[in-house]
Design a protein around this motif. Structure first.
Motif, PDB file in Angstrom:
ATOM      1  N   ILE A   1       0.858  -1.182   0.000  1.00 11.49           N
ATOM      2  CA  ILE A   1       0.000   0.000   0.000  1.00 11.49           C
ATOM      3  C   ILE A   1       0.896   1.234   0.000  1.00 11.49           C
ATOM      4  O   ILE A   1       1.830   1.335   0.798  1.00 11.49           O
ATOM      5  CB  ILE A   1      -0.924   0.011   1.227  1.00 11.49           C
ATOM      6  CG1 ILE A   1      -1.790  -1.248   1.246  1.00 11.49           C
ATOM      7  CG2 ILE A   1      -1.804   1.262   1.220  1.00 11.49           C
ATOM      8  CD1 ILE A   1      -2.603  -1.425   2.497  1.00 11.49           C
ATOM      9  N   LYS A   2       0.597   2.170  -0.908  1.00 11.47           N
ATOM     10  CA  LYS A   2       1.374   3.409  -1.012  1.00 11.47           C
ATOM     11  C   LYS A   2       0.428   4.601  -0.916  1.00 11.47           C
ATOM     12  O   LYS A   2      -0.599   4.632  -1.594  1.00 11.47           O
ATOM     13  CB  LYS A   2       2.110   3.477  -2.351  1.00 11.47           C
ATOM     14  CG  LYS A   2       3.163   2.414  -2.525  1.00 11.47           C
ATOM     15  CD  LYS A   2       3.851   2.548  -3.868  1.00 11.47           C
ATOM     16  CE  LYS A   2       4.929   1.494  -4.015  1.00 11.47           C
ATOM     17  NZ  LYS A   2       5.705   1.684  -5.247  1.00 11.47           N
ATOM     18  N   GLY A   3       0.799   5.555  -0.080  1.00  9.81           N
ATOM     19  CA  GLY A   3      -0.004   6.768   0.048  1.00  9.81           C
ATOM     20  C   GLY A   3       0.694   7.782   0.922  1.00  9.81           C
ATOM     21  O   GLY A   3       1.359   7.427   1.901  1.00  9.81           O
TER      22      GLY A   3
ATOM     23  N   LYS B   1       4.352   7.351   1.796  1.00 16.38           N
ATOM     24  CA  LYS B   1       4.718   6.220   2.650  1.00 16.38           C
ATOM     25  C   LYS B   1       4.348   4.908   1.954  1.00 16.38           C
ATOM     26  O   LYS B   1       3.342   4.834   1.251  1.00 16.38           O
ATOM     27  CB  LYS B   1       3.983   6.346   3.982  1.00 16.38           C
ATOM     28  CG  LYS B   1       4.458   5.384   5.037  1.00 16.38           C
ATOM     29  CD  LYS B   1       3.844   5.694   6.377  1.00 16.38           C
ATOM     30  CE  LYS B   1       4.356   4.700   7.409  1.00 16.38           C
ATOM     31  NZ  LYS B   1       3.728   4.883   8.695  1.00 16.38           N
ATOM     32  N   THR B   2       5.158   3.899   2.169  1.00 15.27           N
ATOM     33  CA  THR B   2       4.899   2.568   1.620  1.00 15.27           C
ATOM     34  C   THR B   2       4.777   1.584   2.777  1.00 15.27           C
ATOM     35  O   THR B   2       5.653   1.528   3.639  1.00 15.27           O
ATOM     36  CB  THR B   2       6.041   2.130   0.678  1.00 15.27           C
ATOM     37  OG1 THR B   2       6.117   3.056  -0.404  1.00 15.27           O
ATOM     38  CG2 THR B   2       5.794   0.741   0.135  1.00 15.27           C
ATOM     39  N   VAL B   3       3.692   0.823   2.780  1.00 13.24           N
ATOM     40  CA  VAL B   3       3.455  -0.177   3.821  1.00 13.24           C
ATOM     41  C   VAL B   3       3.302  -1.540   3.143  1.00 13.24           C
ATOM     42  O   VAL B   3       2.434  -1.726   2.287  1.00 13.24           O
ATOM     43  CB  VAL B   3       2.174   0.151   4.624  1.00 13.24           C
ATOM     44  CG1 VAL B   3       1.924  -0.921   5.681  1.00 13.24           C
ATOM     45  CG2 VAL B   3       2.264   1.524   5.260  1.00 13.24           C
ATOM     46  N   VAL B   4       4.162  -2.463   3.515  1.00 10.95           N
ATOM     47  CA  VAL B   4       4.082  -3.819   2.977  1.00 10.95           C
ATOM     48  C   VAL B   4       3.130  -4.614   3.866  1.00 10.95           C
ATOM     49  O   VAL B   4       3.413  -4.850   5.031  1.00 10.95           O
ATOM     50  CB  VAL B   4       5.472  -4.483   2.924  1.00 10.95           C
ATOM     51  CG1 VAL B   4       5.364  -5.912   2.404  1.00 10.95           C
ATOM     52  CG2 VAL B   4       6.430  -3.663   2.084  1.00 10.95           C
ATOM     53  N   GLN B   5       2.008  -5.007   3.298  1.00 14.18           N
ATOM     54  CA  GLN B   5       1.019  -5.795   4.031  1.00 14.18           C
ATOM     55  C   GLN B   5       1.375  -7.281   4.043  1.00 14.18           C
ATOM     56  O   GLN B   5       1.128  -7.978   5.017  1.00 14.18           O
ATOM     57  CB  GLN B   5      -0.368  -5.631   3.388  1.00 14.18           C
ATOM     58  CG  GLN B   5      -0.954  -4.257   3.530  1.00 14.18           C
ATOM     59  CD  GLN B   5      -1.400  -4.006   4.949  1.00 14.18           C
ATOM     60  OE1 GLN B   5      -2.184  -4.749   5.512  1.00 14.18           O
ATOM     61  NE2 GLN B   5      -0.877  -2.947   5.546  1.00 14.18           N
TER      62      GLN B   5
ATOM     63  N   GLU C   1      -5.135  10.196  -1.556  1.00 14.26           N
ATOM     64  CA  GLU C   1      -5.365   8.916  -2.226  1.00 14.26           C
ATOM     65  C   GLU C   1      -4.316   7.906  -1.774  1.00 14.26           C
ATOM     66  O   GLU C   1      -3.283   8.270  -1.216  1.00 14.26           O
ATOM     67  CB  GLU C   1      -5.333   9.060  -3.751  1.00 14.26           C
ATOM     68  CG  GLU C   1      -3.975   9.383  -4.338  1.00 14.26           C
ATOM     69  CD  GLU C   1      -4.017   9.495  -5.858  1.00 14.26           C
ATOM     70  OE1 GLU C   1      -5.055   9.880  -6.424  1.00 14.26           O
ATOM     71  OE2 GLU C   1      -2.990   9.191  -6.474  1.00 14.26           O
ATOM     72  N   TYR C   2      -4.621   6.647  -2.020  1.00 17.52           N
ATOM     73  CA  TYR C   2      -3.641   5.592  -1.785  1.00 17.52           C
ATOM     74  C   TYR C   2      -3.812   4.523  -2.853  1.00 17.52           C
ATOM     75  O   TYR C   2      -4.874   4.379  -3.456  1.00 17.52           O
ATOM     76  CB  TYR C   2      -3.744   5.000  -0.370  1.00 17.52           C
ATOM     77  CG  TYR C   2      -5.001   4.228  -0.068  1.00 17.52           C
ATOM     78  CD1 TYR C   2      -5.059   2.850  -0.253  1.00 17.52           C
ATOM     79  CD2 TYR C   2      -6.134   4.870   0.431  1.00 17.52           C
ATOM     80  CE1 TYR C   2      -6.210   2.135   0.049  1.00 17.52           C
ATOM     81  CE2 TYR C   2      -7.282   4.172   0.731  1.00 17.52           C
ATOM     82  CZ  TYR C   2      -7.318   2.800   0.535  1.00 17.52           C
ATOM     83  OH  TYR C   2      -8.458   2.101   0.822  1.00 17.52           O
ATOM     84  N   VAL C   3      -2.722   3.813  -3.109  1.00 14.31           N
ATOM     85  CA  VAL C   3      -2.696   2.777  -4.138  1.00 14.31           C
ATOM     86  C   VAL C   3      -2.368   1.448  -3.472  1.00 14.31           C
ATOM     87  O   VAL C   3      -1.446   1.372  -2.657  1.00 14.31           O
ATOM     88  CB  VAL C   3      -1.635   3.095  -5.218  1.00 14.31           C
ATOM     89  CG1 VAL C   3      -1.548   1.980  -6.247  1.00 14.31           C
ATOM     90  CG2 VAL C   3      -1.932   4.425  -5.889  1.00 14.31           C
ATOM     91  N   VAL C   4      -3.114   0.413  -3.836  1.00 16.17           N
ATOM     92  CA  VAL C   4      -2.820  -0.937  -3.363  1.00 16.17           C
ATOM     93  C   VAL C   4      -2.279  -1.716  -4.556  1.00 16.17           C
ATOM     94  O   VAL C   4      -2.932  -1.803  -5.597  1.00 16.17           O
ATOM     95  CB  VAL C   4      -4.063  -1.638  -2.777  1.00 16.17           C
ATOM     96  CG1 VAL C   4      -3.684  -3.012  -2.232  1.00 16.17           C
ATOM     97  CG2 VAL C   4      -4.711  -0.796  -1.698  1.00 16.17           C
ATOM     98  N   LEU C   5      -1.083  -2.236  -4.399  1.00 15.56           N
ATOM     99  CA  LEU C   5      -0.403  -2.986  -5.446  1.00 15.56           C
ATOM    100  C   LEU C   5      -0.425  -4.467  -5.081  1.00 15.56           C
ATOM    101  O   LEU C   5       0.045  -4.851  -4.007  1.00 15.56           O
ATOM    102  CB  LEU C   5       1.033  -2.495  -5.579  1.00 15.56           C
ATOM    103  CG  LEU C   5       1.931  -3.208  -6.575  1.00 15.56           C
ATOM    104  CD1 LEU C   5       1.456  -2.941  -7.997  1.00 15.56           C
ATOM    105  CD2 LEU C   5       3.359  -2.739  -6.406  1.00 15.56           C
ATOM    106  N   PHE C   6      -0.982  -5.286  -5.978  1.00 13.03           N
ATOM    107  CA  PHE C   6      -1.068  -6.728  -5.761  1.00 13.03           C
ATOM    108  C   PHE C   6      -0.132  -7.435  -6.746  1.00 13.03           C
ATOM    109  O   PHE C   6      -0.154  -7.142  -7.936  1.00 13.03           O
ATOM    110  CB  PHE C   6      -2.497  -7.240  -6.015  1.00 13.03           C
ATOM    111  CG  PHE C   6      -3.524  -6.632  -5.115  1.00 13.03           C
ATOM    112  CD1 PHE C   6      -3.781  -7.176  -3.868  1.00 13.03           C
ATOM    113  CD2 PHE C   6      -4.247  -5.511  -5.510  1.00 13.03           C
ATOM    114  CE1 PHE C   6      -4.741  -6.618  -3.033  1.00 13.03           C
ATOM    115  CE2 PHE C   6      -5.207  -4.959  -4.695  1.00 13.03           C
ATOM    116  CZ  PHE C   6      -5.448  -5.516  -3.444  1.00 13.03           C
TER     117      PHE C   6
END
Length: 175
Positions: free
Chosen positions: A54-56, A59-63, A165-170
């Protein structure tokens, strides 16, 4: 004996003539491999999560990250997703099987997924190949009904509440 030798001579001559390429030319059939379409690659096997990021707000958060051993106890680690060639989709998880529908845009740049309840999401396709599937979805503050809902969502993901906004990268790998 003469007849026997004559018969052998005829057989040998016939055999040798059949090996002459001027009479029976040897053909080299060229097999042209037709590359698979994005939809064929997507539906050729099942997929498992490799990473969820997740990026927003800078900041980048690795789920979840299978390569980095992050969140391996989460539901992501056990899910298996199958995109069938008939446009149906199955997600197998600890909780059972969820079914839905999927469709790629004509340029294979967007993937639409609608679950069995009729809720849908449009993903931006980043990579589809035999060894990797990657897509993302962007959520905007304007998509939420109120600021409190946005703040709660951002805090739960560890992102700054000032983000718009935030982006979820799968990222997926084949099974």
């Amino acid at each position: 004996m003469k007849h026997f030798l004559l018969l052998i001579l005829i057989i040998v001559t016939t055999f040798l003539q059949s090996c002459d390429e001027r009479i029976t030319p040897k053909t080299n059939d060229v097999i042209v491999a037709v590359p698979l379409t994005a939809a064929e690659i997507l539906s050729s096997h099942s997929w498992q999560y490799n990473e969820v990021i997740i990026k927003g707000g800078g900041k980048t958060v690795v789920q979840f990250s299978r390569p980095n051993s992050i969140g391996l106890s989460s539901d992501f680690s056990t899910m298996k997703i199958s995109y069938k060639s008939d446009g149906s989709q199955e997600i197998e998880s600890k909780g059972g099987i969820n079914r839905g529908k999927w469709k790629l845009s004509s340029d294979s740049k967007q993937l639409s997924i609608v679950d069995s309840n009729g809720s849908g999401v449009m993903f931006d396709v980043l990579i589809i190949n035999k060894s990797k599937l990657q897509f993302s979805v962007t959520f905007k503050k304007t998509d939420f009904k109120d600021d409190a809902g946005w703040e709660t969502k951002m805090k739960s993901m560890g992102l700054p509440v000032t983000s718009t906004e935030y982006v979820v990268l799968f990222s997926f790998i084949p099974i």
